[in-house]
Design an enzyme around this catalytic site. Structure first.
Site, PDB file in Angstrom:
ATOM      1  N   HIS A 520      45.033 -77.218  -9.790  1.00 41.00           N
ATOM      2  CA  HIS A 520      45.967 -77.027  -8.685  1.00 41.00           C
ATOM      3  C   HIS A 520      45.492 -77.754  -7.431  1.00 41.00           C
ATOM      4  CE1 HIS A 520      47.452 -73.019 -10.686  1.00 41.00           C
ATOM      5  NE2 HIS A 520      47.798 -74.089 -11.343  1.00 41.00           N
ATOM      6  N   TYR A 521      44.845 -78.880  -7.610  1.00 37.66           N
ATOM      7  CA  TYR A 521      44.329 -79.621  -6.451  1.00 37.66           C
ATOM      8  C   TYR A 521      45.481 -80.212  -5.634  1.00 37.66           C
ATOM      9  CZ  TYR A 521      44.625 -83.223 -10.112  1.00 37.66           C
ATOM     10  OH  TYR A 521      45.051 -84.025 -11.136  1.00 37.66           O
TER      11      TYR A 521
END
Length: 585
Positions: A520-521
């Protein structure tokens, strides 16, 4: 098989195989290969002319780029450039039974491109039409109302855009005994209220959505192209954009007016914007690709660009800053009873900023002699038994080899994980080379901020209460407390824990040593720093960035729903601006 032998093998498994977290998405039932829709506007980039002209050029056919292109095509000519290939006809993407295999494919043509952050955590970025929605665990959940308000988005249009997405890609998953036990354990632990099945983000415990349909077939952002006007869209696959072109005259602001891209054979092509004040180039290349491409095109920190001998179009020191990745940690709970194969379905949204999720069951390929532990296995770089900086190719190879000797009984049980909201800790991105196909250097600084570390600890404590709850009693051994699960003893398994000589392992140390990515960067082109509230790049004209690189914090428990929504949302807004401009002229 005796329970003692199972535990010995469990120790062996955990020591070398790492977390098996999302393997519950797999199934032994082969669903067949999904050929996908026949998009008449989809072509290989090798068929593109040397020079072409469009109203909009979108760079990146990913989670945001596909819904954006589909929307804009209804009142403009759109070129969508995707550096990867099609997801259709690839069972490693479309079939639930093959879940995770694409992430372990390290070939140049793989839909997944591995990268390793400077923190030592191994991750992946998408290289396929549909982007990360072709590779992820499938969980679908909207952003919180507070997040929407903070972003300055129009609530009504946001809800309409979510529904537009959900008609094509979102489904209610089945929920059986193990997931129900986790749900009831969360409620018993005080993560209240129970909000039932909902896509909405609300404090408490809920059952969320999935992009896998009842037949086990993945639906991705690429499916949203069914909404497109075929006459208004040209989609080119295996089209790698190398540079955005700018006009710079006198003291005027730089004007984006074209792109240079190469096809799969290495041939160079140019695409330009048609003349028109509302025509734009839109970058939707993802949290790594978008800041990387801005820098390669001369928009970024001037000293850094000069060091790479890149001409400076605009000195913008905040490009590549604010990079974040939500740290994830998980605990495996061996079960005395069989558990179903399940994906992430139940989520506990706590008041202190940690999300609790779970997965269960064992996963193997169609060939029983070829064991595969799915998305959180050494094959894709997830080796939490080894601290991040020590997750070397040699360590991964040893773990992969060791998997071959493991007995299926070892993996009877499941995982409960916590993901830190936000997070607050941030890092940065820099270029390594001038080749857009190479990974940039990225640092996330996991747990740099004490509040993130504390949220991890609090999340682990909630997991402990779930494990010890009455609701979960069927799926635990009574004598295995959380401290027992987390620490090596003579007669108990080590749960994904690196050893420290003469040091008693704390929950804080467990968080640091076993941290992994949950993919989920985000960040690098953030609103208010690199782009304005309408996602226009500050300091230049005719250029926007619309994707997760603009986020200051990851939305909701899982971001894919909001990224798809944002593509549709901004497409509608841009078309409205275009219509109003045409009326005024």
């Amino acid at each position: 098989m005796g329970f003692g032998l199972i535990y010995k093998r469990l120790i062996f498994c955990v020591a070398f195989a790492g977390i098996l977290l999302f393997h519950g998405f797999c199934s032994s039932d082969h669903q067949g290969t999904y050929a996908g829709p026949k998009y008449t506007f989809m072509h290989q980039a090798t068929s593109a002319p040397a020079i072409s002209y469009y109203d909009y050029i979108i760079i990146g056919g990913g989670t945001a780029g596909c819904p954006l292109a589909a929307t804009l095509s209804h009142n403009a000519t759109v070129l969508l450039l995707e550096r990867g290939g099609s997801p259709y006809g690839n069972p490693n993407i479309t079939d639930l039974s093959a879940f995770g295999r694409a992430l372990s494919d390290l070939s140049p043509s793989s839909p997944s491109q591995r990268f390793i952050s400077e923190d030592g955590v191994i991750s992946a970025r998408a290289r396929v039409l549909g982007g990360g929605s072709c590779l992820n665990a499938g969980f679908y959940s909207r952003a919180a109302t507070k997040y929407v308000d903070g972003a300055g988005w129009e609530g009504r249009l946001v809800n309409e855009s979510y529904r537009w997405v959900e008609k094509v890609v979102a489904f209610e998953p089945p929920m059986k005994q193990w997931q129900s036990a986790v749900k009831n354990g969360l409620l018993e632990s005080g993560v209240n209220p129970y909000n039932g099945f909902t896509y909405d983000h609300m404090p408490g415990t809920k059952l969320g959505g999935t992009i896998f349909d009842p037949e086990g077939r993945r639906h991705t952002a690429a499916d949203l192209l069914k909404y497109a006007n075929p006459k208004g869209l040209t989609l080119l696959l295996n089209a790698s954009v190398h540079k955005i072109l700018f006009r710079i005259k006198g003291k005027k602001r730089p004007l984006a007016h074209g792109v240079v891209f190469r096809d799969g054979s290495g041939n160079k092509h140019r695409a330009y914007l048609k003349r028109g004040s509302k025509n734009e180039i839109i970058v939707s290349a993802g949290a790594l690709g978008s800041p990387q491409l801005l820098m390669l095109s001369g928009v970024g920190p001037s000293d850094h660009l000069k060091a790479h001998k890149i001409g400076v179009v605009l000195d913008q020191p905040l490009v590549g800053q604010g990079m974040s990745d939500n740290p994830m940690n998980a605990i495996f709970i061996p079960s005395p009873n069989p558990v179903e194969i399940s994906l992430i379905q139940v989520v506990g949204i706590t008041h202190f900023g940690s999300y609790i999720e779970a997965a269960s069951g064992e996963s193997f390929t169609d060939n029983p002699t070829q064991k595969d532990f799915g998305m959180f296995s050494p094959k894709i770089g997830q080796l939490s038994k080894v601290p991040p900086k020590q997750r070397t190719p040699k360590a991964l190879a040893q773990a992969i080899e060791s998997m071959k000797a493991l007995d299926p009984a070892v993996f009877r049980g499941g995982f409960i994980l916590e993901k830190v909201m936000g997070p607050i800790s941030t890092g940065h991105l820099e270029l390594k080379t001038k080749n857009p196909n190479d990974n940039p250097s990225v640092t996330f600084n996991y747990f740099k901020e004490p509040q993130d570390l504390q949220r991890c600890v609090q999340g682990l404590k909630v997991i402990e209460t779930v494990i010890e709850s009455k609701a979960f009693s069927k799926f635990r051994y009574d004598y295995l407390s959380l401290p027992t699960l987390l620490n090596m003893t003579a007669n108990a398994p080590v749960n994904l824990l690196p050893k420290h000589a003469n040091v008693s392992t704390s929950l804080e140390q467990f968080c640091k040593d076993t941290v992994m990515t949950i993919w989920h960067y985000h960040g690098g082109c953030q609103v208010g720093k690199v782009v304005d509230s309408d996602y226009r790049v500050l300091g230049v004209d005719a250029l926007r960035v619309i994707d997760g690189s603009t986020f200051n914090y990851s939305p909701g428990t899982n971001p894919q729903a909001t990224v798809m929504m944002l593509g549709r949302y901004m497409g509608v807004k841009i078309l409205k601006e275009r219509l109003e401009s045409n009326k005024s002229n």
